[in-house]
Design an enzyme around this catalytic site. Structure first.
Site, PDB file in Angstrom:
ATOM      1  N   ASP A  31      39.350  40.300  39.684  1.00 20.83           N
ATOM      2  CA  ASP A  31      38.980  39.850  41.034  1.00 20.83           C
ATOM      3  C   ASP A  31      38.869  38.334  41.137  1.00 20.83           C
ATOM      4  OD1 ASP A  31      38.371  40.302  43.693  1.00 20.83           O
ATOM      5  OD2 ASP A  31      36.207  40.382  43.323  1.00 20.83           O
ATOM      6  N   ASN A  79      42.827  48.679  48.786  1.00 21.87           N
ATOM      7  CA  ASN A  79      43.558  47.409  48.953  1.00 21.87           C
ATOM      8  C   ASN A  79      44.756  47.505  49.905  1.00 21.87           C
ATOM      9  OD1 ASN A  79      42.887  46.317  45.542  1.00 21.87           O
ATOM     10  ND2 ASN A  79      41.865  45.691  47.422  1.00 21.87           N
TER      11      ASN A  79
END
Ligand code: IPE
Ligand code: IPE
Ligand code: MG
Length: 253
Positions: A31, A79
């Site tokens: 991330d 996502n």
């Protein structure tokens, strides 16, 4: 252990790591790519590109120091909500990565495995993941699992569906199901649970990653963004892990 593969900067941190007691399985939530790019005035997609390069570096390093299993979160079931061009860029990078991996994984002796619902991926990408799986069968090096279109809840539902199907055909009975038995229905079947879960990028949440498998993992968070997460950072995380007291619900001997 000889530190011949370490640059001098790493040696300080390496001195704090016991290379004879490494975590067997490290999981990483990749991330911070978008913020890394924003900080540099670049489009988010440039961050994904840098993150993908860094993945290659860290995966090879894990193999070098003797980590048996590495599992990374590359694209979640959530996502898909991102802008179309960002999703397309990530899929493009995945294709590039797979093509390079097909050429290099044998030499590098890194096995690749993919976890998630791959049926949602373009046919071309699925064919490449199949090729990587086939090559991996001939290798015995570090097993690197890449989670794509992965969600922890979806994985558990998928496992429950497959178990229910086996019940219907009569190969198993509901009352015979155990925790170990259920694990065989997960994408991660055959892989031990992560010892250490690392999340760079500053957030302190799981974001639907390995919900079942992380029941007793040690969590390590850092503000460092994934494209900047270096070998030194990895060693720092391992050193922190080695200072944890894992009790698994028991008491210290
Ligand atoms: C992680 O980086 C990569 C994916 C989720 C695909 P992000 O894109 O989430 O980066 P930030 O969190 O916005 O910085
Ligand atoms: C988690 O990161 C998913 C991956 C790194 C693949 P996100 O950036 O999607 O997570 P949230 O939205 O911050 O929880
Ligand atoms: Mg993010």
């Amino acid at each position: 252990m000889a530190f011949s593969f370490l640059r001098s900067k790493q040696k300080d941190v390496a001195g704090q790591v016991d290379f004879n007691h490494l975590p067997r399985h490290i999981a990483i939530i990749l991330d911070g790519n978008g913020r890394w790019a924003k900080k540099r005035g670049l489009p988010r997609t440039a961050g994904h590109s840098a993150g993908s390069e860094n993945f290659r570096t860290i995966a090879t390093y894990c193999r070098d120091i003797g980590i048996d299993y590495l599992t990374v979160y590359a694209f979640s079931t959530e996502n898909w909500k991102r802008p179309k061009d960002e999703v397309e860029t990530i899929m493009g990078l995945l294709k590039k990565y797979l093509l390079e991996a097909i050429d290099t994984m044998e030499r590098d002796n890194v096995r690749l495995r993919f976890m998630g619902d791959l049926s949602a991926l373009p046919e071309e990408l699925r064919a490449l993941t199949d090729q990587c799986n086939a090559i991996s069968e001939r290798l015995d090096g570090c097993l690197c699992s890449i989670c794509i279109n992965y969600g922890g809840r979806a994985e558990i539902v998928h496992a429950a569906q497959n178990f229910a199907k086996d019940c219907l055909v009569g190969t198993v009975k509901p009352e015979d199901l155990t925790e170990d038995g259920f694990e065989n229905y997960l994408y991660s079947a055959g892989i031990p649970s992560p010892d250490l879960l690392i999340r760079p990028g500053g957030e302190q949440r799981l974001s639907n990653f390995l919900l079942w498998q992380c029941a007793y993992s040690e969590f390590y968070y850092t503000d460092v963004l994934w494209p900047d997460f270096s070998k030194e950072e990895l060693l720092r995380a391992i050193s922190a892990y080695q200072h944890r007291d894992r009790r698994f619900g028991g008491v210290k001997k």
